[in-house]
Enzyme design. Structure first.
Site, PDB file in Angstrom:
ATOM      1  N   LYS A  38       0.855  -1.200   0.000  1.00  0.00           N
ATOM      2  CA  LYS A  38       0.000   0.000   0.000  1.00  0.00           C
ATOM      3  C   LYS A  38       0.887   1.246   0.000  1.00  0.00           C
ATOM      4  O   LYS A  38       2.096   1.150   0.237  1.00  0.00           O
ATOM      5  CB  LYS A  38      -0.898  -0.028   1.238  1.00  0.00           C
ATOM      6  CG  LYS A  38      -0.122  -0.051   2.556  1.00  0.00           C
ATOM      7  CD  LYS A  38      -0.997  -0.468   3.731  1.00  0.00           C
ATOM      8  CE  LYS A  38      -0.199  -0.486   5.023  1.00  0.00           C
ATOM      9  NZ  LYS A  38      -0.943  -1.127   6.127  1.00  0.00           N
ATOM     10  N   ARG A 136     -10.656  -0.641  14.191  1.00  0.00           N
ATOM     11  CA  ARG A 136     -10.608   0.167  12.971  1.00  0.00           C
ATOM     12  C   ARG A 136     -11.628  -0.386  11.985  1.00  0.00           C
ATOM     13  O   ARG A 136     -12.577   0.274  11.622  1.00  0.00           O
ATOM     14  CB  ARG A 136      -9.211   0.128  12.335  1.00  0.00           C
ATOM     15  CG  ARG A 136      -8.116   0.748  13.186  1.00  0.00           C
ATOM     16  CD  ARG A 136      -6.855   1.040  12.384  1.00  0.00           C
ATOM     17  NE  ARG A 136      -6.442  -0.048  11.494  1.00  0.00           N
ATOM     18  CZ  ARG A 136      -5.261  -0.113  10.895  1.00  0.00           C
ATOM     19  NH1 ARG A 136      -4.368   0.858  11.088  1.00  0.00           N
ATOM     20  NH2 ARG A 136      -4.966  -1.114  10.100  1.00  0.00           N
ATOM     21  N   TYR A 262      17.701  29.012   9.993  1.00  0.00           N
ATOM     22  CA  TYR A 262      16.608  29.788  10.577  1.00  0.00           C
ATOM     23  C   TYR A 262      16.681  29.737  12.101  1.00  0.00           C
ATOM     24  O   TYR A 262      16.920  28.669  12.681  1.00  0.00           O
ATOM     25  CB  TYR A 262      15.261  29.220  10.138  1.00  0.00           C
ATOM     26  CG  TYR A 262      14.915  29.508   8.696  1.00  0.00           C
ATOM     27  CD1 TYR A 262      14.757  30.808   8.231  1.00  0.00           C
ATOM     28  CD2 TYR A 262      14.729  28.455   7.802  1.00  0.00           C
ATOM     29  CE1 TYR A 262      14.420  31.052   6.907  1.00  0.00           C
ATOM     30  CE2 TYR A 262      14.392  28.697   6.475  1.00  0.00           C
ATOM     31  CZ  TYR A 262      14.233  30.004   6.033  1.00  0.00           C
ATOM     32  OH  TYR A 262      13.914  30.241   4.736  1.00  0.00           O
ATOM     33  N   MET A 310      12.880  24.084   4.150  1.00  0.00           N
ATOM     34  CA  MET A 310      11.986  23.372   3.229  1.00  0.00           C
ATOM     35  C   MET A 310      12.774  22.580   2.195  1.00  0.00           C
ATOM     36  O   MET A 310      12.455  21.427   1.896  1.00  0.00           O
ATOM     37  CB  MET A 310      11.048  24.361   2.537  1.00  0.00           C
ATOM     38  CG  MET A 310      10.015  23.664   1.674  1.00  0.00           C
ATOM     39  SD  MET A 310       8.952  24.790   0.783  1.00  0.00           S
ATOM     40  CE  MET A 310       7.939  25.433   2.094  1.00  0.00           C
TER      41      MET A 310
HETATM   42  C1  LIG Z   1      -0.248  -2.100   6.757  1.00  0.00           C
HETATM   43  C2  LIG Z   1      -0.860  -3.391   7.132  1.00  0.00           C
HETATM   44  C3  LIG Z   1      -0.083  -4.558   7.179  1.00  0.00           C
HETATM   45  C4  LIG Z   1       1.416  -4.562   7.047  1.00  0.00           C
HETATM   46  O1  LIG Z   1       1.950  -4.077   8.245  1.00  0.00           O
HETATM   47  P1  LIG Z   1       3.534  -4.034   8.526  1.00  0.00           P
HETATM   48  O2  LIG Z   1       3.609  -3.664   9.954  1.00  0.00           O
HETATM   49  O3  LIG Z   1       4.079  -2.987   7.609  1.00  0.00           O
HETATM   50  O4  LIG Z   1       4.078  -5.369   8.229  1.00  0.00           O
HETATM   51  C5  LIG Z   1      -0.736  -5.764   7.390  1.00  0.00           C
HETATM   52  N1  LIG Z   1      -2.076  -5.815   7.579  1.00  0.00           N
HETATM   53  C6  LIG Z   1      -2.845  -4.695   7.569  1.00  0.00           C
HETATM   54  C7  LIG Z   1      -4.314  -4.822   7.790  1.00  0.00           C
HETATM   55  C8  LIG Z   1      -2.270  -3.451   7.363  1.00  0.00           C
HETATM   56  O5  LIG Z   1      -3.029  -2.344   7.384  1.00  0.00           O
END
Ligand SMILES: *Cc1c(COP(=O)(O)O)cnc(C)c1O
Length: 371
Positions: A38, A136, A262, A310
């Site tokens: 993702k 969630r 800065y 930045m």
């Molecule tokens: C992001 C995610 C993972 C992977 O998690 P990692 O800690 O990066 O291995 C697995 N399952 C779900 C539901 C996630 O949201």
């Protein structure tokens, strides 16, 4: 993108990702290993990373959004399975069918809608998410009661896996891990008869290292594939994957104490040399790393001094020989002996956020040994 025009490089070692996949596979033995890619494979490039993992025989890929799934579908071979963790999004359900995306069904609503679509399109694959303690997504105990009373809601759905997600897997001592495992077993035992014996997916990266009872049939590592340590407090079993570098734009020799950056939060020593590097917080180099972090030039550690701007940081390179640190040279922000986890800790965050924050202004290059 022309590398000469960018302020920095992000080098992604695809071979190291493939090796990490093998390490995780060996860790789970008989369970299958998917890959969570993702957020553009945690910022590293979902298409490049996905294909490298496919060549390492990974066939199951998780993304968060249907948008990510559609774009990944274009770049992966047709037998790759793509699962959408965010579930069935509203008003685009037919796109899941067209693009062969498998939703993780998170609620009874999603289950009913998918089943209705299956009525017209024939059997449709899905995962069903059970909520065991992160609050969630997923079905809760009362949803499961309702589902048991209405088993026809599942008509036409081919459930490939039941899944759930750990909240505290990176804290092995947390009691929540065993509690969630227990809750998962209880919820499964209470499912409608036809769902009780399906394959299960539970563990993320850190979950894999909690022990065999967390592996079930399919594990879902993300961050460990990209080199972060899934076993905090212990030696990192993964290979480093990313090297993040910035270009030196200019060097300043000063012969008296001078304020830098800065807010003048740093003062040089009497005779000092400051390098200005073309990476800033707009590139994902966290602002609170100023006066805290280190980087390396020719494998020697030097401190990031003054505030992060930045588009620039300033580095005190007084300790280096002039010929070791010139205009156009590269400064390593992550890589060599500066680990992702070290920088994350200094920034007050986790490796995930460092990775996903690295800006698109950085030129991405990919290393592979041809496999
Ligand atoms: C992001 C995610 C993972 C992977 O998690 P990692 O800690 O990066 O291995 C697995 N399952 C779900 C539901 C996630 O949201």
């Amino acid at each position: 993108m022309d590398p000469r025009l960018s302020g920095g490089y992000l080098t992604v070692d695809l071979t190291a990702i493939q090796k990490n996949y093998q390490i995780l596979k060996a860790e789970v033995e008989s369970s299958e290993c998917a890959a969570v890619i993702k957020a553009d494979a945690y910022g590293l490039g979902a298409s490049e990373v996905g294909n490298a993992l496919y060549r390492a025989d990974c066939r199951k890929f998780f993304v968060a959004l249907p948008e990510e799934g559609i774009s990944l579908r274009k770049s992966l071979p047709i037998d790759a399975e793509i699962f959408i963790l965010g579930g069935l999004f509203i008003d685009c359900e037919d796109l899941y069918i067209k693009e062969r995306l498998t939703p993780v069904l998170n609620s009874l609503d999603e289950i009913r809608i998918w089943s209705e679509l299956a009525h017209d399109h024939g059997p449709l694959p899905a995962l069903i998410h059970l909520e065991t303690g992160i609050c969630r997504l997923g079905l809760m105990a009362e949803d499961i009661e309702e589902l048991k009373a209405n088993p026809h809601w599942l008509d036409g759905i081919e459930v490939q896996y039941l899944m759930s997600h750990l909240a505290s897997a990176d804290i092995p001592a947390s009691e929540q891990n065993a509690e969630q495992l227990d809750e998962l077993h209880k919820l499964i035992a209470n499912l409608p008869e036809g769902l009780q014996h399906l394959p299960v997916s539970f563990a993320n990266s850190s979950g894999i290292f909690l022990g065999k009872e967390y592996h079930f049939n399919l594990v879902r590592p993300g961050v460990a594939l990209f080199g972060a340590n899934p076993t905090p407090g212990k030696a990192n079993p993964m290979n480093p994957v990313v090297q993040w570098q910035g270009k030196i734009l200019q060097l300043h020799n000063v012969d008296s104490q001078k304020p830098v950056g800065y807010g003048a939060t740093y003062r040089t020593g009497q005779k000092s040399r400051i390098a200005t590097v073309a990476i800033g917080y707009a590139d994902g180099y966290f602002r609170n790393l100023g006066n805290k972090a280190y980087c390396t030039i020719n494998n020697k550690r030097v401190p990031v001094v003054g505030r992060v701007s930045m588009d620039m940081i300033t580095v005190d390179v007084t300790s280096l020989e002039e010929e070791d640190c010139k205009r156009g040279d590269l400064v390593t922000l992550v890589g060599d002996d500066i680990t992702l986890d070290e920088v994350a800790k200094q920034a007050g965050t986790i490796a995930y956020e460092i990775l996903t924050s690295i800006g698109r202004r950085c030129y991405r290059r990919y290393l592979t040994d041809g496999v």
